[in-house]
Scaffold this motif. Structure first.
Motif, PDB file in Angstrom:
ATOM      1  N   HIS A  92       0.848  -1.190   0.000  1.00  0.00           N
ATOM      2  CA  HIS A  92       0.000   0.000   0.000  1.00  0.00           C
ATOM      3  C   HIS A  92       0.883   1.239   0.000  1.00  0.00           C
ATOM      4  CE1 HIS A  92      -3.080   2.902   1.098  1.00  0.00           C
ATOM      5  NE2 HIS A  92      -2.305   3.289   2.092  1.00  0.00           N
TER       6      HIS A  92
ATOM      7  N   GLN B  60      -6.873  -0.122   5.217  1.00  0.00           N
ATOM      8  CA  GLN B  60      -7.794  -1.245   5.293  1.00  0.00           C
ATOM      9  C   GLN B  60      -7.331  -2.290   4.271  1.00  0.00           C
ATOM     10  OE1 GLN B  60     -10.488  -1.382   7.460  1.00  0.00           O
ATOM     11  NE2 GLN B  60      -9.585   0.494   8.287  1.00  0.00           N
ATOM     12  N   THR B  61      -7.769  -3.507   4.449  1.00  0.00           N
ATOM     13  CA  THR B  61      -7.348  -4.581   3.546  1.00  0.00           C
ATOM     14  C   THR B  61      -7.630  -4.208   2.097  1.00  0.00           C
ATOM     15  OG1 THR B  61      -7.715  -6.246   5.239  1.00  0.00           O
ATOM     16  CG2 THR B  61      -7.685  -7.002   2.947  1.00  0.00           C
ATOM     17  N   ARG B  62      -8.800  -3.653   1.838  1.00  0.00           N
ATOM     18  CA  ARG B  62      -9.201  -3.339   0.464  1.00  0.00           C
ATOM     19  C   ARG B  62      -8.350  -2.221  -0.139  1.00  0.00           C
ATOM     20  NH1 ARG B  62     -12.912  -0.937   3.836  1.00  0.00           N
ATOM     21  NH2 ARG B  62     -13.229   1.297   3.551  1.00  0.00           N
ATOM     22  N   GLU B  63      -7.599  -1.524   0.668  1.00  0.00           N
ATOM     23  CA  GLU B  63      -6.791  -0.423   0.167  1.00  0.00           C
ATOM     24  C   GLU B  63      -5.401  -0.857  -0.300  1.00  0.00           C
ATOM     25  OE1 GLU B  63      -7.539   1.958   3.848  1.00  0.00           O
ATOM     26  OE2 GLU B  63      -7.952   3.553   2.396  1.00  0.00           O
TER      27      GLU B  63
ATOM     28  N   ARG C  69      -3.022  -2.117  -2.773  1.00  0.00           N
ATOM     29  CA  ARG C  69      -3.175  -2.113  -4.231  1.00  0.00           C
ATOM     30  C   ARG C  69      -2.567  -3.341  -4.892  1.00  0.00           C
ATOM     31  NH1 ARG C  69      -1.535   2.733  -8.484  1.00  0.00           N
ATOM     32  NH2 ARG C  69      -2.208   1.624 -10.361  1.00  0.00           N
TER      33      ARG C  69
END
Length: 123
Positions: free
Chosen positions: A99, A106-109, A111
Motif C-alpha cells: 500500500h 484497510q485490507t481493500r486499500e 493495491r
C-alpha cells in the motif's frame, strides 16, 4: 509492471517455524506499507501483520502477536514474515501486499498483491 512474489512456504510440524519472503519489483518499495495476509479454505482473507515503510513500526492481530514478526529490507525490496510456534490453525495460503501511503490501510486499500505461498502446519 509491479510484481510481488512470495516464497518460503511449506509443510511444518506444530511448534515449528517458517520464514516467508516477499520479493518485489516495479515499485518504489521504500514508500510502501507492506502487509501479510492469509486465507484458509472456506474462510475470509485475514490480516496477519503490517509494517511501515521505514520498518520501525509494525502491528499484528492478537491471533499471531508474539509468534510472528514482520520485517523488511528496503535495499532488497523484500518483506519477511518470521513465524514461530506454529499451530494447525495457521494453515493457509499466505499473501503479501503493498500500500502506497503512510497511514495504516484497510485490507481493500492494498493495491498490489502476490500470488501466495502455502503454509501447512501438521498437528
Amino acid at each position: 509492471q509491479v510484481q510481488l512474489v512470495e516464497s518460503g512456504g511449506g509443510l511444518v510440524q506444530a511448534g515449528g517455524s517458517l520464514r516467508l519472503s516477499c520479493t518485489t519489483s516495479g515499485l518504489t518499495f521504500s514508500l510502501y506499507i507492506m502487509g501479510w495476509f492469509r486465507q484458509a479454505p472456506g474462510k475470509e482473507r485475514e490480516f496477519v501483520a503490517a509494517i511501515k515503510s521505514s520498518g520501525n513500526i509494525s502491528y499484528y492481530p492478537d491471533s499471531v502477536k508474539g509468534r510472528f514478526t514482520i520485517s523488511r529490507d528496503n535495499a532488497k525490496k523484500t518483506v519477511y514474515l518470521q513465524m514461530n510456534s506454529l499451530k494447525s490453525e495457521d494453515t493457509a495460503v499466505y499473501y503479501c501486499a503493498g500500500h502506497l501511503g503512510s497511514r495504516w490501510p484497510q485490507t481493500r486499500e492494498y493495491r498490489y498483491w502476490g500470488q501466495g505461498t502455502q503454509v501447512t502446519v501438521s498437528s
